[in-house]
Scaffold this motif. Structure first.
Motif, short mmCIF file in Angstrom:
data_model
loop_
_atom_site.label_atom_id
_atom_site.label_comp_id
_atom_site.label_asym_id
_atom_site.label_seq_id
_atom_site.Cartn_x
_atom_site.Cartn_y
_atom_site.Cartn_z
N LYS A 189 33.98 48.17 65.13
CA LYS A 189 33.70 48.02 63.77
C LYS A 189 34.88 47.14 62.92
N LYS A 190 36.09 47.53 63.33
CA LYS A 190 37.16 46.74 62.74
C LYS A 190 37.21 45.30 63.00
N ARG A 191 36.92 44.95 64.04
CA ARG A 191 36.82 43.49 64.44
C ARG A 191 35.84 42.78 63.80
N ALA A 192 34.67 43.58 63.63
CA ALA A 192 33.44 43.00 62.81
C ALA A 192 33.91 42.80 61.38
N GLN A 193 34.69 43.76 60.93
CA GLN A 193 34.95 43.54 59.40
C GLN A 193 35.62 42.50 59.33
N ILE A 194 36.70 42.18 59.95
CA ILE A 194 37.55 40.93 60.07
C ILE A 194 36.97 39.64 60.22
N ALA A 195 36.24 39.66 61.25
CA ALA A 195 35.52 38.29 61.44
C ALA A 195 34.29 38.00 60.48
N ALA A 196 33.81 38.91 59.70
CA ALA A 196 32.62 38.99 58.75
C ALA A 196 33.09 37.79 57.73
N LEU A 197 34.52 37.78 57.34
CA LEU A 197 35.01 37.06 56.42
C LEU A 197 35.15 35.52 56.75
N ASP A 198 35.15 35.27 58.22
CA ASP A 198 35.22 34.01 58.95
C ASP A 198 33.62 33.61 58.93
N LEU A 199 32.74 34.59 59.85
CA LEU A 199 31.66 33.95 59.80
C LEU A 199 30.65 33.57 58.75
N VAL A 200 31.07 34.32 57.49
CA VAL A 200 30.06 34.01 56.60
C VAL A 200 30.15 32.39 56.05
N PRO B 51 24.34 36.86 44.47
CA PRO B 51 24.73 35.48 44.66
C PRO B 51 25.71 35.22 45.94
N TRP B 52 25.53 34.12 46.28
CA TRP B 52 26.33 33.44 47.65
C TRP B 52 27.85 33.99 47.44
N PRO B 53 28.45 34.43 48.64
CA PRO B 53 29.65 35.04 48.41
C PRO B 53 30.80 34.15 47.91
N LEU B 54 31.41 34.54 47.25
CA LEU B 54 32.87 34.20 46.53
C LEU B 54 33.88 34.01 47.71
N ILE B 55 33.51 32.86 48.45
CA ILE B 55 34.44 32.68 49.66
C ILE B 55 35.25 31.48 49.47
N PRO B 56 36.42 31.07 49.94
CA PRO B 56 37.32 29.95 49.88
C PRO B 56 36.27 28.75 50.18
N ALA B 57 36.44 27.44 49.53
CA ALA B 57 35.83 26.48 49.41
C ALA B 57 36.26 25.80 51.02
N ILE B 58 37.51 25.93 51.40
CA ILE B 58 38.15 25.47 52.52
C ILE B 58 38.86 26.58 53.41
N LYS B 59 38.58 26.86 54.63
CA LYS B 59 39.21 27.76 55.34
C LYS B 59 39.51 27.56 56.81
N PRO B 60 40.84 27.55 57.24
CA PRO B 60 41.08 27.34 58.47
C PRO B 60 40.79 28.56 59.33
N LEU B 61 40.48 28.35 60.73
CA LEU B 61 40.10 29.48 61.55
C LEU B 61 40.62 29.29 62.96
N PRO B 62 41.86 29.95 63.09
CA PRO B 62 42.86 29.48 64.17
C PRO B 62 42.21 29.90 65.49
N GLN B 63 41.41 31.08 65.23
CA GLN B 63 40.89 31.42 66.83
C GLN B 63 39.85 30.54 67.54
N PRO B 64 38.88 29.96 66.92
CA PRO B 64 37.80 29.01 67.17
C PRO B 64 38.40 27.69 67.15
N GLY B 65 39.63 27.43 66.44
CA GLY B 65 40.01 25.95 66.31
C GLY B 65 39.14 25.35 65.67
N HIS B 66 38.82 25.84 64.19
CA HIS B 66 37.74 25.36 63.31
C HIS B 66 38.55 25.20 61.89
N ILE B 67 38.17 24.40 61.28
CA ILE B 67 38.31 24.47 59.74
C ILE B 67 36.96 24.18 59.06
#
Length: 683
Positions: A263-274, A390-406
């Motif tokens: 569950k902890k992993r999913a909580q962390i990943a959710a803010l990336d996967l959104v 409403p659509w989540p208030l997420i950063p407009a640009i976010k680097p994701l080091p693990q998958p190697g994505h921006i």
């Protein structure tokens, strides 16, 4: 699909009187006609996928031969087991949540007969061998046994013993791929364990412990061991996160520490996967198996099913909106069904070019993972949230080091820049599925329908090289990459070699608030051997159809706000001056899908030219007819070049006037000072 269309499906019946479905010209599938807002409406949506399967059950119900005679790397029986087992994801979730389905007993009968080898075993599924596809289909069966009330009892003693042998004894002795597949054996054992059947706790624990070695941090698991960098939807919705959450729910009382970790992993990943889903409900197609379609959203329903506490700023209303908007978008994709009403192999339309060698006609029903939300109690805030927040208030640009994505949420679509990922084996179109520079929720990636000329290679968001005058092309597949920060902005850098003596370093820069519809890529190319190469740098692919009649786009008409610049010349006839333009002037295409373009921003020597590739039909996942604005060049032996390329993309959407599609094109982006310094130093 027009909202005025009336259902004109033709009803058919099997010899048993079971209704079927036959779709005619311009006939909407029942799937597209259900307004989605409540739990009951999603339940009805699922039944529109199950009903068309009924005419294709085998006599003893143990197999479903879904229309489509395509072969796969495994046997026909396994293909038909897929046809039965994969819809079971949806049916099991429906029944676990208290729903009903008139023909549920067909699946129970089919399971009972499929596991019988002795008398009456004419539809026996066959014992699994090492690395057998049957092992994959054990996962929905194990899950169903664990959650569906009365399923185990309904099998009867003979059926229970057969399931124990087929699902437990044999699979625990076999080798499995060192990937997410190990989760499938976990669920085979878990389903038996939950019903007091014979299972192996030792094998279950060993598999989970090994799967934990795939964990890389920041909530992300790799789909494989060290040496493989593959973090696509299998890491989230298709398998790993999804199954971790289901396991946490089903085994959490007995294994609280393990459940808490998942569950902890999913909580962390959710803010990336959104970041992978846009306001229109579309997901970003990336990687393999995207033919599983709406399974891409199953992670969010699994969060609710596992009672995960959402991390701020996410709310259950937001999560509900992500799921329902996604399903609504798929309701607009009229071409995903066969005339019999069954799902086809493809993405937005039937397409074998993008299919994997393991995609049988039954494979697309892995999409039924999305219906995990139906197993969520109606009292859960996922369902009781009266509004889709409403659509989540997420950063407009976010680097994701693990998958190697921006990740970018600027410019009207979700987009990711990618470097370094590759499937562990050279699957069909792997360079397009993992090696492209950018992937968009609005403009899907393109795969090659052939291997001769740019039209067939369809190099959307790729840089291609040819050393034979433009017949065969090589692109980025394997690369080493790093995520760096320049002037407080993330940048992806990758090193790759299309040929042993041609070396490329690519820099990927995300959009900015000042230029939200542009991203930059810079390539330092060193042709250090005796090889002369042509290059082709492609933008996103876009729909290549005129609005009035669907014919190919004409030269851009500012009154109609549609067309291309320079002129699009089809059928490989490019020896026409009006088909080319200076690279700094660029090339663009505008259609009812929006606008895409490409422009050279070189600060050193110039040499490239702009044109449009008339991509072969069915190369793109989303649109069957596309064109790709492209910059071409020729690099002589021993030369070094810096390319700086601006890629423009503005998709159509609600509230986006066609007159605004090219609003940002003329201004263009700025080349940042740090990149100018790198180029000037010749690094």
């Amino acid at each position: 699909m027009s909202s005025t269309n009336k259902p004109t499906t033709t009803n058919t019946t099997t010899p048993e009187g079971v209704p079927g479905l036959l779709l005619g010209h311009s006939t909407p599938h029942p799937f597209s006609l259900i307004p989605l807002s409540s739990r009951s409406s999603v339940q009805r949506l699922l039944t529109t996928l199950l009903d068309p399967l009924l005419p294709f059950f085998s006599p003893l119900k143990s197999r479903i031969r879904i229309p489509g005679a395509t072969a796969v790397r495994f046997d026909q029986t396994a293909s038909e087991i897929e046809g039965l087992a994969r819809p079971l994801w949806g049916l099991a979730c429906l029944l676990a949540g208290g729903g009903e389905y008139e023909y549920k007993d067909w699946w129970i009968e089919g399971i009972r007969n499929g596991v019988q080898e002795e008398e009456g075993g004419e539809e026996f599924w066959g014992w699994p061998r090492d690395n057998d596809q049957r092992m994959v289909e054990m996962c929905p069966l194990g899950f169903a046994l664990a959650v569906v009330p009365g399923l185990w009892e309904g099998l009867g003693e003979r059926g229970q013993r057969g399931v124990e042998r087929w699902l437990g004894e044999r699979v625990n002795e076999k080798n499995m791929p060192n990937t997410n597949w190990l989760w499938f054996r976990v669920f085979a054992n878990l389903g038996l364990k939950k019903n007091g059947g014979k299972f192996s706790q030792e094998r279950l624990d060993a598999d989970i412990e090994h799967l934990n070695t795939f964990y890389r941090g920041d909530g992300w698991s790799n789909d494989g061991p060290e040496g493989i960098h593959q973090m696509d939807y299998y890491s989230s919705s298709f398998a790993i996160h999804f199954l971790q959450l289901l396991y946490a729910k089903l085994a959490g009382e007995d294994e609280p520490e393990r459940a808490a970790e998942f569950k902890k992993r999913a909580q962390i990943a959710a803010l990336d996967l959104v970041h992978y889903y846009d306001k229109e409900g579309r997901a970003i197609p990336f990687g393999r198996s995207v033919g599983y379609r709406f399974a891409m959203v199953s992670f969010w329903g699994a969060l609710a099913y596992a009672d995960v506490e959402l991390p701020a700023p996410l709310t259950w209303g937001m999560v509900k909106g992500i799921v329902l908007r996604h399903l609504r978008w798929w309701q607009t994709q009229d071409n995903i069904f066969s005339p019999a009403g069954t799902l086809t192999i493809g993405y937005s339309y039937p397409n074998m070019y993008m299919a994997e060698n393991y995609n049988s006609p039954g494979s697309p029903y892995w999409a039924c993972l999305a219906f995990i939300c139906l197993a969520v109690p109606e009292t859960h805030p996922f369902w009781t949230s009266s509004e889709e927040d409403p659509w989540p208030l997420i950063p407009a640009i976010k680097p994701l080091p693990q998958p190697g994505h921006i990740m970018s949420n600027l410019g009207g679509h979700c987009m990711l820049l990618s470097s370094g990922q590759a499937c562990s084996y050279p699957m069909k179109g792997t360079h397009a599925k993992y090696g492209a520079f950018a992937y968009s929720s609005a403009f899907g990636y393109s795969v090659p329908p052939g291997c001769f000329t740019l039209e067939q290679y369809a190099l959307a968001s790729q840089l291609g090289f040819s050393d034979d005058g433009g017949e065969y092309w090589k692109t980025r597949r394997l690369s080493t990459s790093r995520l760096v920060t320049k002037e407080n902005n993330p940048v992806l850098v990758s090193d790759w070699t299309p040929y042993p003596d041609v070396f490329v370093t690519t820099y990927l820069l995300p959009p900015t608030e000042a230029a939200p519809n542009w991203h930059l890529r810079a390539h330092h190319i060193r042709a250090e051997g005796g090889r002369e190469v042509m290059t082709a740098d492609g933008s996103f692919a876009i729909l290549n159809e005129r609005t009035p009649d669907g014919r190919y786009l004409d030269l851009y008409d500012p009154e109609k706000c549609e067309g291309t610049f320079p002129k699009l010349i089809g059928n490989y006839d490019l020896n026409t001056p009006e088909a080319w333009a200076p690279a700094k002037q660029g090339a663009f295409a505008v259609s009812r899908a929006g606008a895409v373009g490409i422009r050279a921003l070189e600060i050193e020597k110039e040499g490239r030219e702009a044109m449009l590739v008339n991509a072969d039909p069915n190369s793109n996942l989303v649109e069957s007819r596309t064109t790709i604005p492209t910059l071409q060049h020729r690099i002589k032996k021993g030369e070094r070049w810096w390319y700086v390329t601006g890629i423009y993309a503005k998709p159509a959407g609600e509230g986006v006037a066609k007159e605004s599609y090219l609003d940002g094109w003329e201004r263009g982006p700025e080349v940042p000072g740090w990149l100018r310094e790198v180029i000037e130093k010749g690094e």
